[in-house]
Every structure is written in structure tokens, then in C-alpha cells.
Design an enzyme around this catalytic site. Sequence first.
Site, PDB file in Angstrom:
ATOM      1  N   GLY A 178       0.825  -1.204   0.000  1.00 42.98           N
ATOM      2  CA  GLY A 178       0.000   0.000   0.000  1.00 42.98           C
ATOM      3  C   GLY A 178       0.857   1.251   0.000  1.00 42.98           C
ATOM      4  N   GLU A 179       0.301   2.330   0.568  1.00 44.11           N
ATOM      5  CA  GLU A 179       1.026   3.592   0.732  1.00 44.11           C
ATOM      6  C   GLU A 179       1.450   4.235  -0.594  1.00 44.11           C
ATOM      7  OE1 GLU A 179       4.447   2.496   2.976  1.00 44.11           O
ATOM      8  OE2 GLU A 179       3.269   1.434   4.475  1.00 44.11           O
ATOM      9  N   GLY A 180       0.923   3.750  -1.711  1.00 36.66           N
ATOM     10  CA  GLY A 180       1.310   4.314  -2.994  1.00 36.66           C
ATOM     11  C   GLY A 180       2.590   3.755  -3.571  1.00 36.66           C
TER      12      GLY A 180
END
Length: 386
Positions: free
Chosen positions: A322-324
Site C-alpha cells: 500500500g502507501e502508494g
Amino acid sequence: MSSLNLDDFTDLIERPDGGVRRDAEARRERQIVPPGSLGRLDDLGEWLAAAQGSSPVRPVERPRVVLFAGDHGIAELGVSARPAGSAAELVREVLEGGRPVSVLARRLDVPVRVVDMALDCDPEAFPEDVVRHRVRRGSGRIDIEDALTVEEAEAAFRAGMAVADEEADSGTDLVVLGDVSVGGTTAAGVLVAALCGTDASVVTGRGGEAIDDLAWMRKCAAIRDALRRARPVLGEQLQLLATVGGADLAAMTGFLLQCAVRKLPVVLDGVVVAACALVAQRIAFRAPDWWLAAHKSGEPGQAKALDRMALEPLLDQGVKVGEGAGALLALSLVQAAAALAAELPEKPEKPEDEPAAESVEKPAEESAEKSAAESARESARESAGE
């Protein structure tokens, strides 16, 4: 009662410029490398040209990672590998440069912006530019209660719109969108299952930090229970986000729609962003034309959402964190496609061919032949007269 009219987005969002896309396709036909030989990079370059309204396409020079952060009450049921209320630790690590997205962003020279929507911590824990859009502390436990009130959902949605406007006004030319949350994939699973009409087990994944079988069963049960609460409000997207979403998810939905209004292209990260995109598509069907699916995360909910929106991921590296981070990997592909579309030389124009020259001379030759034939016939007639 909400004062936000979501139907307005249908009128406000236009498709990327089809005429410019055709110009980009025609330009690609003239370049020295045959069309199709660069695979999806051809499509990417043409999509970006249409989104920019410019052919040749301009380079992506001011991208930005935008991460919406929040804690979800459903994490109290042990549906995540991280403890409930610990998203603030992840945000701190992002800001201090210790998370995967931080390392990649540093390497690619892309600024990272974190927007706290509902972290379960004191707002004084982070700088003002991180917390100024915060709606509340944490979100409700969606299996038994609403994540937000409708007023809070509207405030979060509008905050996402405001962030999109801030980015567009500051000159950002492409956004890499991600989330920083604990329990967010469970809320995302509920949204995807509700909007796609599937069972909980079909969308339940194991999250960024993989959970064991018992935690997966708890997560599946939580999504099932929340689904019962989601189905009665399926026709009201803001109410749906209030019931089983969260402040960060509502903000991302507003952000995605306003980016489409402002003609700002967005690269989507994992399952949480995909779930928000699916809600946004329900609000404005043209909005997905402004988004790129960066990668396959391996989360079944993400695959279901992207399939429903007809978005094909660019990469398949199994990045689940996640988190980009996974979306940031795709940025290099977008920039490469822009460079190739703009900088590959065109084939030189062919000189006038010989057949064309012959065709000009042919009538004169035919005229001479006709004159000779007429002279011969005249001589024959004179001989006959004698």
C-alpha cells in the site's frame, strides 16, 4: 441532510480530448518505430496526450504522491496484522523517510504529501499541513455502527475535493494516489462487495502485512456483517461512505472526482484506492477515463473493482504494502511513454516517385503516337485518291 449534490459531477466531468488523442495516434503512425512495437507505451502516450489536451505530449515534470491516512474501528476485531489505532506510526515513518514509498519517492525525486483524515492520535502529533483537513479521530466499527455521520462524510468528501484543487492549482501534472491506514482494506472490501454484488469471501484478502487464516476468517465475517448494513444504502454514495467507509475513503472519493473535474490524471494504487474509485465511478461514469491502474496487488477486492471499471493494471509485481508504493513504480512507465511519444523522430517524407513523373510524360508520348498514326492514314487516303 447533505447539501452536496453528487449529480453535478456527471455534468462537470468531461472525457479526455478525443481529437487530441487522434492527433497523437496519427503522429505515432509517422514515427520511425512501427506503431504497436512499443506495446502499452503507445496507449499510455496517447492517453496522456488526451488528458493533457496536447499533441505532442508534454513530459510529466511535476508528479506528486498524495496519501490519505486514517484509522478504522473495525481493526479492533483483529482483522489486520497491525494493532488497531497504529496508522499514526506508519505516517510518522513515511514522513521520516523509512517506508517503501518514501524510499522510492526519494529515488524518483517525487514529493510526498500525507493528509490526515482520521488518525487515532492527537492532532498535535503531526505538522499543521498534515492534520489541517482532519475530520475526526478514527472511524466507527462498521460491522455494528456507522463509520461516520453523514455530516462527517460530507466534510471528508469536500476535504478531498479541496486537496485536489490545491494540487491542480500548484501545478501538479500527475498524482500518485495511495492510503495509509489500519483496517482500511476491510472497509474497502465491504465497498467492493456491495457495489459488485458479491459475497464477502470473494473480496477478502490478507492485507499488506499478511494475516493468518484465523485473522482472515475474522476479516471475512466482519465484511459479511458490514455488508448487511451497506446494502440498504447502495443508492446513496455519500451515505454508503458514511455507513461502511471512513473519513479517508470519503476524502479519496472526493479527491478522485475533483481531479477528473480539473483534468488532472491520477495513478491508482491498491485495493483501498480502487474501492474509492469504484464509488466515484458510480457517481460520475466518465471519471475513470482520467485514471490509470498502476499494478496488481494480489488483493481480490482490487481485481474485482478494476475489472468492473475496465481498468487494466500496468504492472504485476505483487506489491501489497500500500502507501502508494506500487503506484509509484508505474510512474516511470508513464514518464517513459511521454518521452517516447514526444521525442521519437518522424519518418522522412518520401520524394516524388518515378511513376508519378512517367504519368506526366505519358500524355505527350500518346499525342505523338496519335499524330504519326493520323499522318499514316492521311497518306493512305491520298494514295487511294490517286
